[in-house]
Design a protein around this motif. Sequence first.
Motif, PDB file in Angstrom:
ATOM      1  N   SER A 193     -11.761  65.556  -0.180  1.00 47.49           N
ATOM      2  CA  SER A 193     -10.720  65.915  -1.160  1.00 47.49           C
ATOM      3  C   SER A 193      -9.642  66.801  -0.540  1.00 47.49           C
ATOM      4  O   SER A 193      -8.443  66.581  -0.761  1.00 47.49           O
ATOM      5  N   ILE A 194     -10.051  67.785   0.269  1.00 46.42           N
ATOM      6  CA  ILE A 194      -9.076  68.680   0.908  1.00 46.42           C
ATOM      7  C   ILE A 194      -8.250  67.914   1.936  1.00 46.42           C
ATOM      8  O   ILE A 194      -7.029  68.101   2.042  1.00 46.42           O
ATOM      9  N   LEU A 195      -8.921  67.034   2.668  1.00 49.29           N
ATOM     10  CA  LEU A 195      -8.212  66.225   3.661  1.00 49.29           C
ATOM     11  C   LEU A 195      -7.178  65.315   2.997  1.00 49.29           C
ATOM     12  O   LEU A 195      -6.061  65.157   3.501  1.00 49.29           O
ATOM     13  N   GLN A 196      -7.544  64.734   1.868  1.00 48.81           N
ATOM     14  CA  GLN A 196      -6.615  63.844   1.169  1.00 48.81           C
ATOM     15  C   GLN A 196      -5.381  64.588   0.675  1.00 48.81           C
ATOM     16  O   GLN A 196      -4.272  64.048   0.711  1.00 48.81           O
ATOM     17  N   ILE A 197      -5.575  65.834   0.234  1.00 53.36           N
ATOM     18  CA  ILE A 197      -4.431  66.663  -0.178  1.00 53.36           C
ATOM     19  C   ILE A 197      -3.543  66.952   1.029  1.00 53.36           C
ATOM     20  O   ILE A 197      -2.309  66.869   0.948  1.00 53.36           O
ATOM     21  N   ALA A 198      -4.182  67.284   2.161  1.00 54.40           N
ATOM     22  CA  ALA A 198      -3.426  67.574   3.387  1.00 54.40           C
ATOM     23  C   ALA A 198      -2.659  66.346   3.860  1.00 54.40           C
ATOM     24  O   ALA A 198      -1.484  66.427   4.256  1.00 54.40           O
ATOM     25  N   PHE A 199      -3.308  65.162   3.793  1.00 50.52           N
ATOM     26  CA  PHE A 199      -2.649  63.931   4.225  1.00 50.52           C
ATOM     27  C   PHE A 199      -1.505  63.549   3.295  1.00 50.52           C
ATOM     28  O   PHE A 199      -0.492  63.005   3.737  1.00 50.52           O
ATOM     29  N   THR A 200      -1.662  63.830   2.002  1.00 48.40           N
ATOM     30  CA  THR A 200      -0.578  63.576   1.049  1.00 48.40           C
ATOM     31  C   THR A 200       0.644  64.424   1.396  1.00 48.40           C
ATOM     32  O   THR A 200       1.789  63.949   1.343  1.00 48.40           O
ATOM     33  N   PHE A 201       0.387  65.677   1.783  1.00 46.85           N
ATOM     34  CA  PHE A 201       1.487  66.571   2.191  1.00 46.85           C
ATOM     35  C   PHE A 201       2.162  66.045   3.459  1.00 46.85           C
ATOM     36  O   PHE A 201       3.396  66.042   3.561  1.00 46.85           O
ATOM     37  N   ILE A 202       1.362  65.566   4.411  1.00 47.33           N
ATOM     38  CA  ILE A 202       1.911  65.059   5.676  1.00 47.33           C
ATOM     39  C   ILE A 202       2.748  63.802   5.431  1.00 47.33           C
ATOM     40  O   ILE A 202       3.831  63.627   6.008  1.00 47.33           O
TER      41      ILE A 202
END
Length: 314
Positions: A193-202
């Motif tokens: 979940s945290i990675l998906q948020i980070a990837f959405t930002f990227i």
Amino acid sequence: MDEKNMTRITTIHLLGFQMPQRIKYWIFIIFLLIYCVSVCGNLLIILLVSYSKTLHSPMYFFLSQLSASDLLLITDILPNMLHDILMKKARISFSDCFSQLYFFAVASTLECLLLTVMSYDRYLAICKPLRYTLIMNHKCCWVTVITCWILSISIIFINVLTVSQLQFCGPNMIDNFFCDLDPLLKLSCSKTSILQIAFTFIIAVVVVIPFCIVIVSYIYILVTIFEIPSINGRKRTFSTCSSHLTVVSIYYGTLFGVYIVPNRGQSWNMAKFMALLYTIVTPLMNPIIYSLRNKDFKQALGKLISFSSSLAQQ
């Protein structure tokens, strides 16, 4: 979770496009032709820009880099896809899957950055013509392109390296024709979940922000074009950026359709078809769009053919 951990996967099945056996070889031939034409077309653009002095301008220099990006993208995706079409069960190792994901993401990110740089180049040429040669000099072009390559390579390397550290325990099937990030994360039994948020930002940084810059650039360009008194002047000025605008529309249109627009209710076949457009069709269309209506390219190609013919006769 324990049961999943006991069955850690080492290979992945790519489902690709489900098609009847009788048309499989026709599809293989069509995609093989697309790959050959794409590679030849993009290599030809790089060769012509390097060979012809009339094409030694920032616009064509950036175009040659875009062709290099297209070559990387289609070579990363299509040869493996051709292999999978002929196989009953398409398998790919985890290391190969991450390699494919890495080069795909680098090429896609680079394409977004280069299209943004090219829109800024057109903005300067049309809206600030007196300052164009001063700003877009040889050094600036090289620094800009090298920066785009470094940013793409480094940002994607960190992200793919992070994903590779996750635990993957199944199922070992991806309903796509290549290893993309989202379906790969669904195979992980780690918390993402945290990675998906980070990837959405990227994605917002490397896709949405560049797209906004392109939009703003073209708003200024259109305002400047409409201020030109003669209709012929407007057409001539707009023709210098029409090819770039067409490529931007195709590329970002399909990219937004797959990654940005919510895909609830959207079938996987439609998502795969849209992905097919920007991974395979765009590298095919770019050389065609830029060269068909471009007199400079036609003249440079004619000179190259004449030069080759004279060498062959000697």
